[in-house]
Write a protein that holds these residues in place. Structure first.
Motif, PDB file in Angstrom:
ATOM      1  N   ILE A 195      52.560  56.942 -13.512  1.00 23.08           N
ATOM      2  CA  ILE A 195      51.939  58.110 -13.123  1.00 23.08           C
ATOM      3  C   ILE A 195      52.483  58.962 -14.193  1.00 23.08           C
ATOM      4  O   ILE A 195      51.907  60.164 -14.423  1.00 23.08           O
ATOM      5  N   ALA A 196      53.345  58.753 -14.873  1.00 20.57           N
ATOM      6  CA  ALA A 196      54.017  59.561 -15.988  1.00 20.57           C
ATOM      7  C   ALA A 196      54.987  58.671 -16.791  1.00 20.57           C
ATOM      8  O   ALA A 196      55.281  57.473 -16.328  1.00 20.57           O
ATOM      9  N   PRO A 197      55.486  59.357 -17.865  1.00 22.60           N
ATOM     10  CA  PRO A 197      56.379  58.566 -18.693  1.00 22.60           C
ATOM     11  C   PRO A 197      57.523  57.844 -18.158  1.00 22.60           C
ATOM     12  O   PRO A 197      58.203  56.848 -18.508  1.00 22.60           O
ATOM     13  N   ASP A 198      57.993  58.586 -17.053  1.00 22.93           N
ATOM     14  CA  ASP A 198      59.129  58.110 -16.365  1.00 22.93           C
ATOM     15  C   ASP A 198      59.378  57.769 -14.821  1.00 22.93           C
ATOM     16  O   ASP A 198      60.220  57.844 -14.123  1.00 22.93           O
ATOM     17  N   VAL A 199      58.067  57.797 -14.284  1.00 28.12           N
ATOM     18  CA  VAL A 199      57.748  57.469 -12.910  1.00 28.12           C
ATOM     19  C   VAL A 199      56.644  56.523 -12.760  1.00 28.12           C
ATOM     20  O   VAL A 199      55.451  56.628 -13.385  1.00 28.12           O
TER      21      VAL A 199
END
Length: 215
Positions: A195-199
């Motif tokens: 859902i995001a670059p790190d999640v």
């Protein structure tokens, strides 16, 4: 949009004071608690006749129930009104929590209708809108690859599912999505989706919305 959450609660509230009624109420409450350590058995899921998914994220897991339908978009709700929106099993939006995926859209052809038909690697183009940070229109390229059949256990039942990996590339983005799909119809039983670059979130279908299984 057909709001189902209130109907779920009302139907169970009217189910009476017998054993079945009490079991359904207990199961629904457990399914909507969203505790980090929430665990359901096959019997728990069977006792609640409403569709349910398990979502695991950085802060633990929760079981969500189907609360809305808007065309192909499904809204899955927890008791704290956190929502995960799916289309054909693809994670397209979240509400509640940080970061929050405000929108994900596919540019051009959408291969997620037929993941079970993928043979050679193919590329899909996405755009993400993410908060906080007002990161709108983030371009991300994904390469889908068929990794073959794997045995996946869901609620004590082993399923032979096709594993499709998607390598994502974008600004400050270097993650993999994973999908375990029914080789007969492409239904996504389990996935890990960013859902995001790190999640990323892990999503497991405990009791699917029945029309999805009849594609």
């Amino acid at each position: 949009m057909r709001e189902l959450a209130a109907v779920v609660l009302m139907a169970i509230g009217l189910s009476g004071c017998g054993v079945v009624g009490r079991t359904s109420v207990k199961t629904l409450q457990l399914a909507m608690q969203g505790k980090p350590d929430v665990q359901l058995t096959a019997a728990d899921v069977a006792a609640n006749r409403y569709p349910q998914i398990k979502v695991n994220g950085p802060k633990g897991g929760a079981v969500l129930v189907l609360g809305s339908l808007d065309g192909d978009r499904q809204g899955w709700y927890s008791n704290d009104r956190s929502i995960v929106f799916l289309e054909d099993g693809l994670l397209v939006r979240t509400h509640g929590g940080t970061p929050e995926l405000q929108d994900m859209r596919i540019d051009g052809d959408n291969p997620f209708h037929d993941l079970h038909r993928i043979q050679a690697p193919i590329t899909v183009q996405r755009q993400y809108d993410i908060m906080p940070g007002y990161r709108f229109g983030v371009p991300v390229s994904g390469t889908l690859e068929n990794l073959g059949i794997e045995n996946i256990e869901i609620l004590d039942k082993n399923r032979a599912l096709l594993h499709v990996r998607e390598r994502l590339k974008g600004p400050n983005w270097n993650r993999d999505n994973h999908y375990w799909v029914d080789p007969a119809n492409g239904f996504i039983w389990k996935s890990v989706q960013a859902i995001a670059p790190d999640v990323s979130l892990e999503i497991v279908q405990l009791k699917p919305y029945s029309p999805d299984l009849k594609r």
